[in-house]
Design a protein around this motif. Sequence first.
Motif, PDB file in Angstrom:
ATOM      1  N   GLN A 160       0.811  -1.221   0.000  1.00 12.89           N
ATOM      2  CA  GLN A 160       0.000   0.000   0.000  1.00 12.89           C
ATOM      3  C   GLN A 160       0.843   1.270   0.000  1.00 12.89           C
ATOM      4  N   GLY A 161       2.117   1.140  -0.285  1.00  8.93           N
ATOM      5  CA  GLY A 161       2.949   2.340  -0.294  1.00  8.93           C
ATOM      6  C   GLY A 161       2.970   3.012   1.065  1.00  8.93           C
ATOM      7  N   GLN A 162       2.822   4.324   1.066  1.00  7.59           N
ATOM      8  CA  GLN A 162       2.887   5.107   2.303  1.00  7.59           C
ATOM      9  C   GLN A 162       1.508   5.523   2.818  1.00  7.59           C
ATOM     10  N   PHE A 163       0.453   4.884   2.359  1.00  7.28           N
ATOM     11  CA  PHE A 163      -0.908   5.246   2.778  1.00  7.28           C
ATOM     12  C   PHE A 163      -1.046   5.172   4.297  1.00  7.28           C
ATOM     13  N   GLN A 164      -1.384   6.287   4.934  1.00  7.57           N
ATOM     14  CA  GLN A 164      -1.602   6.437   6.382  1.00  7.57           C
ATOM     15  C   GLN A 164      -0.336   6.234   7.215  1.00  7.57           C
ATOM     16  N   ILE A 165       0.793   6.051   6.588  1.00 11.71           N
ATOM     17  CA  ILE A 165       1.995   5.716   7.354  1.00 11.71           C
ATOM     18  C   ILE A 165       2.787   6.981   7.703  1.00 11.71           C
ATOM     19  N   ILE A 166       2.969   7.169   8.990  1.00 12.50           N
ATOM     20  CA  ILE A 166       3.924   8.157   9.496  1.00 12.50           C
ATOM     21  C   ILE A 166       4.808   7.429  10.506  1.00 12.50           C
ATOM     22  N   ASP A 167       5.919   8.010  10.861  1.00 10.11           N
ATOM     23  CA  ASP A 167       6.808   7.391  11.842  1.00 10.11           C
ATOM     24  C   ASP A 167       6.275   7.703  13.241  1.00 10.11           C
ATOM     25  N   VAL A 168       5.379   6.845  13.718  1.00  9.38           N
ATOM     26  CA  VAL A 168       4.722   7.084  15.011  1.00  9.38           C
ATOM     27  C   VAL A 168       5.718   6.981  16.159  1.00  9.38           C
ATOM     28  N   VAL A 169       6.620   6.028  16.086  1.00 16.17           N
ATOM     29  CA  VAL A 169       7.604   5.859  17.160  1.00 16.17           C
ATOM     30  C   VAL A 169       8.456   7.119  17.295  1.00 16.17           C
ATOM     31  N   ASP A 170       8.912   7.648  16.176  1.00 17.45           N
ATOM     32  CA  ASP A 170       9.719   8.870  16.209  1.00 17.45           C
ATOM     33  C   ASP A 170       8.895  10.045  16.736  1.00 17.45           C
ATOM     34  N   ALA A 214       4.353   8.254  30.324  1.00 21.36           N
ATOM     35  CA  ALA A 214       3.795   7.541  29.180  1.00 21.36           C
ATOM     36  C   ALA A 214       4.875   6.765  28.449  1.00 21.36           C
ATOM     37  N   VAL A 215       4.513   5.574  27.965  1.00 22.19           N
ATOM     38  CA  VAL A 215       5.382   4.810  27.073  1.00 22.19           C
ATOM     39  C   VAL A 215       4.548   4.366  25.872  1.00 22.19           C
ATOM     40  N   HIS A 216       5.233   3.961  24.800  1.00 23.60           N
ATOM     41  CA  HIS A 216       4.531   3.632  23.551  1.00 23.60           C
ATOM     42  C   HIS A 216       5.101   2.362  22.939  1.00 23.60           C
ATOM     43  N   LEU A 217       4.204   1.472  22.541  1.00 29.12           N
ATOM     44  CA  LEU A 217       4.574   0.263  21.804  1.00 29.12           C
ATOM     45  C   LEU A 217       3.802   0.225  20.488  1.00 29.12           C
ATOM     46  N   GLU A 218       4.511   0.025  19.408  1.00 25.71           N
ATOM     47  CA  GLU A 218       3.862  -0.129  18.104  1.00 25.71           C
ATOM     48  C   GLU A 218       3.900  -1.612  17.711  1.00 25.71           C
ATOM     49  N   LEU A 219       2.736  -2.190  17.436  1.00 29.13           N
ATOM     50  CA  LEU A 219       2.617  -3.598  17.055  1.00 29.13           C
ATOM     51  C   LEU A 219       2.159  -3.684  15.601  1.00 29.13           C
ATOM     52  N   PRO A 220       3.082  -3.902  14.659  1.00 27.53           N
ATOM     53  CA  PRO A 220       2.696  -3.993  13.251  1.00 27.53           C
ATOM     54  C   PRO A 220       1.799  -5.211  12.990  1.00 27.53           C
ATOM     55  N   THR A 263       7.360  10.910  25.491  1.00 28.92           N
ATOM     56  CA  THR A 263       7.216   9.695  26.281  1.00 28.92           C
ATOM     57  C   THR A 263       8.550   9.348  26.949  1.00 28.92           C
ATOM     58  N   LYS A 264       8.495   8.401  27.864  1.00 30.51           N
ATOM     59  CA  LYS A 264       9.712   7.893  28.485  1.00 30.51           C
ATOM     60  C   LYS A 264      10.378   6.818  27.631  1.00 30.51           C
ATOM     61  N   TYR A 265       9.570   6.202  26.739  1.00 36.03           N
ATOM     62  CA  TYR A 265      10.067   5.057  25.979  1.00 36.03           C
ATOM     63  C   TYR A 265       9.110   4.842  24.823  1.00 36.03           C
ATOM     64  N   ALA A 266       9.642   4.651  23.620  1.00 32.32           N
ATOM     65  CA  ALA A 266       8.820   4.370  22.442  1.00 32.32           C
ATOM     66  C   ALA A 266       9.547   3.345  21.587  1.00 32.32           C
ATOM     67  N   CYS A 267       8.824   2.317  21.148  1.00 33.98           N
ATOM     68  CA  CYS A 267       9.484   1.203  20.499  1.00 33.98           C
ATOM     69  C   CYS A 267       8.537   0.517  19.516  1.00 33.98           C
ATOM     70  N   GLN A 268       9.065   0.118  18.367  1.00 38.21           N
ATOM     71  CA  GLN A 268       8.332  -0.741  17.439  1.00 38.21           C
ATOM     72  C   GLN A 268       8.737  -2.190  17.708  1.00 38.21           C
ATOM     73  N   ILE A 269       7.755  -3.067  17.831  1.00 40.11           N
ATOM     74  CA  ILE A 269       8.036  -4.486  18.023  1.00 40.11           C
ATOM     75  C   ILE A 269       8.268  -5.110  16.653  1.00 40.11           C
ATOM     76  N   THR A 270       9.441  -5.662  16.444  1.00 38.63           N
ATOM     77  CA  THR A 270       9.818  -6.150  15.117  1.00 38.63           C
ATOM     78  C   THR A 270       9.818  -7.670  15.023  1.00 38.63           C
ATOM     79  N   SER A 271       9.510  -8.337  16.122  1.00 34.92           N
ATOM     80  CA  SER A 271       9.442  -9.798  16.118  1.00 34.92           C
ATOM     81  C   SER A 271       8.522 -10.257  17.232  1.00 34.92           C
ATOM     82  N   GLY A 272       7.727 -11.290  16.928  1.00 33.44           N
ATOM     83  CA  GLY A 272       6.860 -11.843  17.957  1.00 33.44           C
ATOM     84  C   GLY A 272       7.633 -12.370  19.144  1.00 33.44           C
TER      85      GLY A 272
END
Length: 560
Positions: free
Chosen positions: A106-116, A152-158, A122-131
């Motif tokens: 889908q290219g870049q549709f709706q995609i921004i760098d949320v973690v950045d 606040a902390v942030h986890l991104e689950l693709p 936040t105190k911590y922001a991370c993308q989970i890249t493996s189960g």
Amino acid sequence: MKASDLFVKALEAEGVEYIFGIPGEENLDLLNSLKDSHIKLIVTRHEQAAGFMAATYGRLTGHAGVCLSTLGPGATNLVTAAAYANLGAMPMVMITGQKPIKSSKQGQFQIIDVVDMMHPITKYACQITSGHNIPARIREAFRIAKTERPGAVHLELPEDIADEETNSQVIEQSAHRRPLAEDKGVATAVKMIEDAKHPLILIGAAANRKTAGKMIRQLIDQTGIPFFTTQMGKGVVDERHHLYLGCAALSDHDFVNAALKRADLIVNIGHDVVEKPPFFMKQDGFKVIHVNFTNASVDPVYFPQADVVGDIANSVYQIKTKLQNQSHWKFGCFMEVKVHIDRNLAEGTQDNRFPVYPQRLVSDIRKVVPETGVIALDNGVYKIWFARNFLAYHHNTVLLDNALATMGAGLPSAIAAKLVTPEAKVMAICGDGGFMMNSQELETAVRLKLDLVVLILNDNAFGMIRWKQANMGFEDFGLKLNNPDFVLYAQSYGAYGHRVSSADDVIPTVEKCYAQGGVHVIEVPIDYSDNDRILNHEIREQSDALNEILSKAEERSIHA
């Protein structure tokens, strides 16, 4: 195991009760895994409100509240709530979805760098890249969210990671104890207090986070040292106490500031510099002892001479145990200030004008809200009136935001407070401007079958800024509003709507709502016309006059 199932099991291991939010396409695996969990999903009408609810859950319980959104616009809607939690030291975990990261069609549709985007707030922001990494990432996120200073902390689950298979195991919570203050730091603080002639105690927000009130109350009772609070420190010690001087709701020229001018030492328990300053230090002014979980952050108006760093309750206990009362301590001037404060707070409480006078409103709400009842304040000029005039009897019963000071948090915070303390009478107090920013959450409250009272103080304007506009000599422009019929608006959501028509209506209307149960919206027209006269002039004039009286008394004492 499917990665999304492992994710939910890891949340369960952290003791998560609720997830507030709005799922999207990218969360569907996680949503399906939640279906059979004991964790309750509370679907809100806006992600920002979900964040406010999660943050308030964290504030009240000390455990991280959890909120959920999809990618892109859902995630960006959490930004204000992230700043609210992080600045206000409320533990919160945000979970956002994302498009597949291993392959995307889908290219870049709706995609921004949320973690950045989340990193700076936040105190911590991370993308989970493996189960396989899910257990460690979740354990670390919750640990960081709760560790002092919380936030606040942030986890991104693709999406594709959530769908993976994994053989990883949940990491259980580990035991954690807060460090204790060093003996030398305690000894330094004790000597400074004993050497002072006019010490005062200040109670701030961090003392409200953990139940430090018992130890602080014992210190006050043992020494007789008067105390005052920041806005977010209200209620740590019962404010009916005879040594309570008031809340530093105004930065200067209030009666509390008259006491500060005579203090030579402030024992500052739990204050955080993110909160609006309760005092301004000067090089030749009073000294400050910083008692907190963490070291002081020094700035031009806050540079304490001593730090006592560790668990607040234990630090106060150590100070109390080692401290000897001194005959040279003098508190007479402070108690003279208290006489004037009490007299000032009583003014206007019987005023019958309509629209309702702020002092009368605060007094009536205090009369009708039970001792353990909770009020959740949105942001507006009324927050000053409640901070100054509303006595808090228990910790975390006055929920206000004096850090980010964002509008729109009052109703969502009240909803979370009711979920956390279902036995308490809970009231959201909002201006018309702030209420309309998240008013859609009335539907959430009705759907959850909560008993909740929402008080809307209506002046048909962004009243705080309009007041500031007038203070600064600008013309009245751009801050007036046209509001809906709030009674009909409430009814359209399935709530009950009420409008008071006299000052005498406030108490019986609230009592009726409490007795009936359900979600009730009460519109209270309010008269802010005297804000400038009272808050900018009368209090300043009266406190200046008090300063002169106290100065003359001190001169007579010196000559004698």
